[in-house]
Scaffold this motif. Structure first.
Motif, PDB file in Angstrom:
ATOM      1  N   MET A   1       0.852  -1.171   0.000  1.00 56.23           N
ATOM      2  CA  MET A   1       0.000   0.000   0.000  1.00 56.23           C
ATOM      3  C   MET A   1       0.900   1.236   0.000  1.00 56.23           C
ATOM      4  SD  MET A   1      -2.992   1.024   2.717  1.00 56.23           S
ATOM      5  CE  MET A   1      -3.298  -0.673   2.947  1.00 56.23           C
ATOM      6  N   PRO A   2       0.717   2.140  -0.954  1.00 55.43           N
ATOM      7  CA  PRO A   2       1.565   3.337  -1.013  1.00 55.43           C
ATOM      8  C   PRO A   2       1.349   4.232   0.198  1.00 55.43           C
ATOM      9  CG  PRO A   2       0.351   3.028  -3.078  1.00 55.43           C
ATOM     10  CD  PRO A   2      -0.152   2.031  -2.115  1.00 55.43           C
ATOM     11  N   ALA A   3       2.443   4.791   0.722  1.00 52.92           N
ATOM     12  CA  ALA A   3       2.361   5.622   1.920  1.00 52.92           C
ATOM     13  C   ALA A   3       1.846   7.019   1.610  1.00 52.92           C
ATOM     14  CB  ALA A   3       3.731   5.713   2.572  1.00 52.92           C
ATOM     15  N   ASP A   4       1.896   7.444   0.338  1.00 54.89           N
ATOM     16  CA  ASP A   4       1.474   8.802   0.012  1.00 54.89           C
ATOM     17  C   ASP A   4      -0.021   8.917  -0.250  1.00 54.89           C
ATOM     18  OD1 ASP A   4       1.627   7.302  -2.287  1.00 54.89           O
ATOM     19  OD2 ASP A   4       2.334   8.955  -3.537  1.00 54.89           O
TER      20      ASP A   4
ATOM     21  N   PRO B   1      -3.927   9.360   0.667  1.00 54.53           N
ATOM     22  CA  PRO B   1      -4.652   9.901   1.826  1.00 54.53           C
ATOM     23  C   PRO B   1      -5.380   8.780   2.546  1.00 54.53           C
ATOM     24  CG  PRO B   1      -5.772  10.476  -0.208  1.00 54.53           C
ATOM     25  CD  PRO B   1      -4.473   9.819  -0.590  1.00 54.53           C
ATOM     26  N   LEU B   2      -5.841   9.079   3.769  1.00 52.46           N
ATOM     27  CA  LEU B   2      -6.489   8.057   4.589  1.00 52.46           C
ATOM     28  C   LEU B   2      -7.688   7.453   3.885  1.00 52.46           C
ATOM     29  CD1 LEU B   2      -6.655   6.553   7.253  1.00 52.46           C
ATOM     30  CD2 LEU B   2      -8.006   8.426   8.166  1.00 52.46           C
ATOM     31  N   LYS B   3      -8.508   8.278   3.227  1.00 54.49           N
ATOM     32  CA  LYS B   3      -9.687   7.765   2.535  1.00 54.49           C
ATOM     33  C   LYS B   3      -9.292   6.773   1.442  1.00 54.49           C
ATOM     34  CE  LYS B   3     -13.909   9.229   0.316  1.00 54.49           C
ATOM     35  NZ  LYS B   3     -14.708  10.357  -0.168  1.00 54.49           N
ATOM     36  N   GLY B   4      -8.212   7.063   0.740  1.00 55.07           N
ATOM     37  CA  GLY B   4      -7.736   6.157  -0.298  1.00 55.07           C
ATOM     38  C   GLY B   4      -7.258   4.836   0.278  1.00 55.07           C
ATOM     39  N   ARG B   5      -6.626   4.893   1.435  1.00 56.40           N
ATOM     40  CA  ARG B   5      -6.155   3.661   2.083  1.00 56.40           C
ATOM     41  C   ARG B   5      -7.328   2.796   2.515  1.00 56.40           C
ATOM     42  NH1 ARG B   5      -1.526   6.139   6.027  1.00 56.40           N
ATOM     43  NH2 ARG B   5      -0.296   7.085   4.388  1.00 56.40           N
ATOM     44  N   VAL B   6      -8.355   3.424   3.095  1.00 55.99           N
ATOM     45  CA  VAL B   6      -9.527   2.667   3.546  1.00 55.99           C
ATOM     46  C   VAL B   6     -10.240   2.051   2.346  1.00 55.99           C
ATOM     47  CG1 VAL B   6     -11.788   2.882   4.646  1.00 55.99           C
ATOM     48  CG2 VAL B   6      -9.810   4.005   5.647  1.00 55.99           C
ATOM     49  N   THR B   7     -10.375   2.806   1.267  1.00 61.09           N
ATOM     50  CA  THR B   7     -11.021   2.280   0.073  1.00 61.09           C
ATOM     51  C   THR B   7     -10.247   1.095  -0.471  1.00 61.09           C
ATOM     52  OG1 THR B   7     -11.778   4.507  -0.434  1.00 61.09           O
ATOM     53  CG2 THR B   7     -11.897   2.908  -2.198  1.00 61.09           C
ATOM     54  N   MET B   8      -8.919   1.178  -0.416  1.00 57.42           N
ATOM     55  CA  MET B   8      -8.098   0.083  -0.914  1.00 57.42           C
ATOM     56  C   MET B   8      -8.301  -1.170  -0.058  1.00 57.42           C
ATOM     57  SD  MET B   8      -4.012  -0.008  -1.611  1.00 57.42           S
ATOM     58  CE  MET B   8      -4.068   1.182  -2.923  1.00 57.42           C
ATOM     59  N   LEU B   9      -8.459  -0.995   1.245  1.00 56.75           N
ATOM     60  CA  LEU B   9      -8.649  -2.145   2.125  1.00 56.75           C
ATOM     61  C   LEU B   9     -10.010  -2.798   1.937  1.00 56.75           C
ATOM     62  CD1 LEU B   9      -7.076  -0.947   5.474  1.00 56.75           C
ATOM     63  CD2 LEU B   9      -6.216  -2.710   3.949  1.00 56.75           C
TER      64      LEU B   9
ATOM     65  N   GLY C   1      -9.269  -7.306  -0.198  1.00 58.12           N
ATOM     66  CA  GLY C   1      -9.210  -7.052   1.232  1.00 58.12           C
ATOM     67  C   GLY C   1     -10.279  -7.800   1.991  1.00 58.12           C
ATOM     68  N   LEU C   2     -11.487  -7.828   1.434  1.00 56.13           N
ATOM     69  CA  LEU C   2     -12.574  -8.564   2.085  1.00 56.13           C
ATOM     70  C   LEU C   2     -12.285 -10.062   2.105  1.00 56.13           C
ATOM     71  CD1 LEU C   2     -15.689  -6.668   0.725  1.00 56.13           C
ATOM     72  CD2 LEU C   2     -14.736  -6.591   3.016  1.00 56.13           C
TER      73      LEU C   2
ATOM     74  N   ALA D   1     -10.895 -14.817   5.248  1.00 56.09           N
ATOM     75  CA  ALA D   1      -9.970 -15.935   5.449  1.00 56.09           C
ATOM     76  C   ALA D   1      -9.383 -15.899   6.858  1.00 56.09           C
ATOM     77  CB  ALA D   1      -8.863 -15.899   4.396  1.00 56.09           C
ATOM     78  N   ILE D   2      -9.014 -14.710   7.322  1.00 56.51           N
ATOM     79  CA  ILE D   2      -8.468 -14.592   8.682  1.00 56.51           C
ATOM     80  C   ILE D   2      -9.535 -14.961   9.707  1.00 56.51           C
ATOM     81  CG2 ILE D   2      -7.620 -12.936  10.395  1.00 56.51           C
ATOM     82  CD1 ILE D   2      -6.156 -11.528   8.094  1.00 56.51           C
ATOM     83  N   GLY D   3     -10.774 -14.521   9.475  1.00 56.48           N
ATOM     84  CA  GLY D   3     -11.867 -14.877  10.388  1.00 56.48           C
ATOM     85  C   GLY D   3     -12.097 -16.375  10.434  1.00 56.48           C
ATOM     86  N   LEU D   4     -12.042 -17.030   9.288  1.00 54.88           N
ATOM     87  CA  LEU D   4     -12.214 -18.483   9.260  1.00 54.88           C
ATOM     88  C   LEU D   4     -11.085 -19.192  10.004  1.00 54.88           C
ATOM     89  CD1 LEU D   4     -13.465 -19.092   5.618  1.00 54.88           C
ATOM     90  CD2 LEU D   4     -14.742 -19.415   7.736  1.00 54.88           C
ATOM     91  N   ILE D   5      -9.874 -18.690   9.852  1.00 52.53           N
ATOM     92  CA  ILE D   5      -8.741 -19.309  10.534  1.00 52.53           C
ATOM     93  C   ILE D   5      -8.860 -19.122  12.048  1.00 52.53           C
ATOM     94  CG2 ILE D   5      -6.242 -19.139  10.882  1.00 52.53           C
ATOM     95  CD1 ILE D   5      -6.053 -18.471   7.859  1.00 52.53           C
TER      96      ILE D   5
END
Length: 86
Positions: free
Chosen positions: A1-4, A6-14, A19-20, A25-29
């Motif tokens: 994930m690029p550090a530059d 903005p926060l909204k862009g990071r959340v959208t990327m996740l 990301g889902l 997968a983590i929840g199942l594990i």
């Protein structure tokens, strides 16, 4: 994930499909197939409780008192000309 990003862009990327998929997968594990619905239900209940408590805190704060500004006509109008002061 690029550090530059903005926060909204990071959340959208996740929240993209990848990301889902990783979150599921983590929840199942962590919880296993049979306990996952119960864990999600508990998470939803916790969210609703926190939302209700936050609303109760907002309702407890009294609104600020209303201000009324009283002005004499001499304060806003020039008595000689009858025109507004500048």
């Amino acid at each position: 994930m690029p550090a530059d990003l903005p926060l909204k862009g990071r959340v959208t990327m996740l929240l993209r499909a990848e990301g889902l998929f990783v979150l599921i997968a983590i929840g199942l594990i962590l919880f296993g197939w049979k306990r996952l619905p119960g864990a999600m239900r508990d998470l939803g209940k916790t969210r609703r409780i926190l939302k209700a408590e936050a609303q109760a805190l907002r309702d407890d704060v009294p609104p600020p008192p209303k201000r009324t500004i009283v002005a004499d006509p001499e304060d806003v109008v020039d008595p000689a000309s009858g025109r507004p002061k500048k």
